[in-house]
Motif scaffolding. Structure first.
Motif, PDB file in Angstrom:
ATOM      1  N   LYS A   1       9.394 -15.014   5.213  1.00 26.45           N
ATOM      2  CA  LYS A   1       8.174 -14.214   5.406  1.00 26.45           C
ATOM      3  C   LYS A   1       7.393 -14.013   4.113  1.00 26.45           C
ATOM      4  O   LYS A   1       6.326 -13.396   4.117  1.00 26.45           O
ATOM      5  CB  LYS A   1       8.557 -12.837   5.968  1.00 26.45           C
ATOM      6  N   ILE A   2       7.942 -14.487   2.994  1.00 30.47           N
ATOM      7  CA  ILE A   2       7.298 -14.199   1.706  1.00 30.47           C
ATOM      8  C   ILE A   2       5.888 -14.798   1.627  1.00 30.47           C
ATOM      9  O   ILE A   2       4.947 -14.142   1.180  1.00 30.47           O
ATOM     10  CB  ILE A   2       8.156 -14.721   0.530  1.00 30.47           C
ATOM     11  N   LEU A   3       5.752 -16.050   2.077  1.00 31.26           N
ATOM     12  CA  LEU A   3       4.450 -16.701   1.906  1.00 31.26           C
ATOM     13  C   LEU A   3       3.375 -16.007   2.739  1.00 31.26           C
ATOM     14  O   LEU A   3       2.246 -15.804   2.269  1.00 31.26           O
ATOM     15  CB  LEU A   3       4.548 -18.193   2.257  1.00 31.26           C
TER      16      LEU A   3
ATOM     17  N   GLN B   1      -1.203 -12.187   2.909  1.00 34.52           N
ATOM     18  CA  GLN B   1      -1.769 -10.903   3.366  1.00 34.52           C
ATOM     19  C   GLN B   1      -1.884  -9.892   2.227  1.00 34.52           C
ATOM     20  O   GLN B   1      -2.112  -8.705   2.474  1.00 34.52           O
ATOM     21  CB  GLN B   1      -0.887 -10.328   4.484  1.00 34.52           C
ATOM     22  N   ASP B   2      -1.650 -10.335   0.994  1.00 35.90           N
ATOM     23  CA  ASP B   2      -1.720  -9.445  -0.172  1.00 35.90           C
ATOM     24  C   ASP B   2      -0.783  -8.246   0.014  1.00 35.90           C
ATOM     25  O   ASP B   2      -1.153  -7.107  -0.236  1.00 35.90           O
ATOM     26  CB  ASP B   2      -3.173  -8.970  -0.386  1.00 35.90           C
TER      27      ASP B   2
ATOM     28  N   GLU C   1       0.828  -1.207   0.000  1.00 37.50           N
ATOM     29  CA  GLU C   1       0.000   0.000   0.000  1.00 37.50           C
ATOM     30  C   GLU C   1       0.869   1.266   0.000  1.00 37.50           C
ATOM     31  O   GLU C   1       0.608   2.217  -0.736  1.00 37.50           O
ATOM     32  CB  GLU C   1      -0.893  -0.030   1.258  1.00 37.50           C
ATOM     33  N   THR C   2       1.926   1.238   0.796  1.00 33.27           N
ATOM     34  CA  THR C   2       2.853   2.382   0.867  1.00 33.27           C
ATOM     35  C   THR C   2       3.493   2.636  -0.493  1.00 33.27           C
ATOM     36  O   THR C   2       3.589   3.783  -0.952  1.00 33.27           O
ATOM     37  CB  THR C   2       3.987   2.075   1.876  1.00 33.27           C
TER      38      THR C   2
END
Ligand SMILES: [Fe+2]
Length: 256
Positions: A88-90, A95-96, A55-56
């Motif tokens: 942490k990628i998955l 979390q989109d 989002e950022t």
């Protein structure tokens, strides 16, 4: 249409790319002068220092596009991320919170740590592929293990990954060793696209155009054209057929 740059750190104040909007606009001017018309802006994500949420980055990209328009700089930017290999990628995907190289979520710019290819790399690649994602390994020529063991890059390409060679590496800006590694990979047919990976740095120009011209000179306009076409395919989410095989070097005849 000019060059498509799939990897650059043009956005201000998000990572080590650019310290200010003024510096970003200056770098964008350099990009346009270098022949770039479209750029995927790819701040670091999930590496040890930077987390840049989707989002950022999307907001920063539209703000930056407005500033480019206002300044009369003819560059179209798209939001992206340079995603560091991480467990942490998955969760981020669930979390989109991942931006891809294309809007459809097919190609992910994946950065390995610079020293090694971690033991879980292949398993992560498999898990990404099982979600319909094709990793694009960024600057393999700057990964010490891939440079020392080129067959390990071959393994990743065999699995279906693509690769992005950095323009400055190919031109020798990072030194002879990196240049040699980049050239060996390109000559072996292991490169898919060339990108700038531009940061605001003194004494470092925007070098995508120069690298593409060097590529055309070294291996012919067809190869350079294929590299650019692949960048467009990736940005559009279209299939890239990577039939990687050694590229025939131009024959040089000696006159006796
Ligand atoms: Fe980068």
């Amino acid at each position: 249409m000019g060059y498509v740059d799939l990897h650059c750190h043009l956005l201000p104040n998000l990572d080590d790319g650019s310290p200010s909007m003024a510096a970003s606009l200056e770098l964008a001017r350099d990009a346009v002068a270098d022949g770039v018309s479209h750029a995927l802006v790819t701040p670091h994500h999930l590496n040890r220092r930077y987390v840049n949420h989707k989002e950022t980055v999307m907001q920063a990209t539209s703000y930056f596009q407005a500033a480019l328009n206002e300044a009369g700089i003819d560059l179209t930017v798209f939001p992206g991320q340079e995603v560091h290999l991480s467990n942490k990628i998955l969760a981020a995907l669930d979390q989109d919170d991942i931006l891809f190289a294309d809007e459809g979520g097919r190609y992910m710019l994946l950065e390995l740590p610079s020293n090694e290819v971690p033991h879980y790399t292949k398993s992560m690649i498999y898990q990404l592929q099982s979600r319909g994602i094709t990793p694009v390994i960024v600057h393999p020529e700057r990964n010490n293990e891939l440079v020392a063991h080129p067959e390990r890059l071959a393994d990743l390409l065999e699995l279906g990954c693509l690769s992005q060679i950095t323009a400055s590496s190919y031109l020798g800006t990072f030194g002879k060793d990196v240049e040699r590694a980049a050239r060996l990979m390109v000559n072996a047919g292991q490169g898919t696209v060339m990108a700038s990976d531009a940061h605001v740095m003194e004494k470092r120009d925007y070098e995508l155009g120069a690298a593409m011209r060097r590529l055309a000179k070294d291996l012919g306009r067809k190869v350079a054209g294929d590299y650019q076409q692949n960048a467009k395919y990736i940005l559009n989410g279209d299939p890239v057929r990577m039939t990687w095989e050694p590229i025939k070097q131009k024959k040089r005849f000696w006159l006796f």
